[in-house]
Enzyme design. Structure first.
Site, PDB file in Angstrom:
ATOM      1  CB  ILE A  36     -18.307 -25.531  -0.150  1.00 36.72           C
ATOM      2  CG1 ILE A  36     -19.689 -25.891  -0.685  1.00 36.72           C
ATOM      3  CG2 ILE A  36     -18.287 -25.634   1.382  1.00 36.72           C
ATOM      4  CD1 ILE A  36     -20.138 -27.312  -0.380  1.00 36.72           C
ATOM      5  N   PRO A  37     -16.327 -22.493   0.340  1.00 37.76           N
ATOM      6  CG  PRO A  37     -16.644 -20.360   1.230  1.00 37.76           C
ATOM      7  CD  PRO A  37     -17.393 -21.559   0.718  1.00 37.76           C
ATOM      8  CB  CYS A  38     -12.649 -25.628   2.437  1.00 44.95           C
ATOM      9  SG  CYS A  38     -12.135 -26.157   0.802  1.00 44.95           S
ATOM     10  CG  HIS A  39     -10.518 -20.741  -0.631  1.00 48.66           C
ATOM     11  ND1 HIS A  39     -11.702 -21.214  -1.164  1.00 48.66           N
ATOM     12  CD2 HIS A  39     -10.541 -19.395  -0.794  1.00 48.66           C
ATOM     13  CE1 HIS A  39     -12.406 -20.191  -1.639  1.00 48.66           C
ATOM     14  NE2 HIS A  39     -11.726 -19.075  -1.418  1.00 48.66           N
ATOM     15  NE  ARG A  40     -14.216 -16.932   0.621  1.00 44.56           N
ATOM     16  CZ  ARG A  40     -15.420 -16.848   0.094  1.00 44.56           C
ATOM     17  NH1 ARG A  40     -16.490 -17.050   0.850  1.00 44.56           N
ATOM     18  NH2 ARG A  40     -15.563 -16.570  -1.185  1.00 44.56           N
TER      19      ARG A  40
END
Length: 171
Positions: free
Chosen positions: A129-133
């Protein structure tokens, strides 16, 4: 795709263990092909990283997860609001970024940027779940609550080929 919310009482079916990932030590909570948590050690929720030992079952699962993520279902535990934010994160294409404001608008809550940021910070399944984006509207990185924080966020973004803001604008 995030699966429907599971009541916490069903987590007794969950297996938890330490594992090594391409970005460092993590804790993995899983059951069969379901992933409940993948968070890096060294962050706010899991600060200590001394004397960790890899759990064989969790290590095998995380290795397979990184090789074939489409074979797993994500089942993060959270409120309905958090679930809506995490679902919006899944729609951010690989190698691109969105702002916290854009995520708030995507879920129909444009005045809830701070709440969106808090929900992103509570994301229990890092990388997938790409919270780094997600970055700030001014182009700076913002925070990252797992592992080594913003340093890990930079590594994850760099691995996707995302052009990063300059190092002195990271906070």
């Amino acid at each position: 795709m995030i699966q429907p919310h599971l009541p916490k009482k069903n987590l007794q079916k969950c297996y938890s263990g330490n594992c090594m990932t391409p970005w460092g030590w993590a804790i993995l909570e899983h059951y069969d092909q379901l992933i409940y948590r993948l968070e890096f050690w060294g962050g706010k929720r899991y600060p200590g990283i001394q004397n960790l030992v890899s759990d064989p079952i969790s290590q095998e699962t995380v290795d397979y997860l990184f090789l074939s993520p489409h074979r797993f279902s994500l089942k993060p535990q959270g409120t309905e609001f958090q679930q809506s934010v995490w679902q919006a994160l899944l729609k951010i294409p690989y190698g691109t970024v969105k702002t916290y404001q854009e995520i708030a608008m995507a879920i129909g809550r444009p005045q809830s940027v701070r709440a969106v940021a808090n929900a992103i910070g509570a994301n229990p399944i890092c990388v997938f779940i790409p919270c780094h984006r997600v970055i700030r509207s001014d182009g700076t990185l913002g925070g990252y609550s797992s592992g080594s924080g913003v340093d890990l966020k930079r590594q994850l973004m760099s691995a996707e080929g995302i052009n990063l803001p300059s190092a002195d604008l990271s906070s």
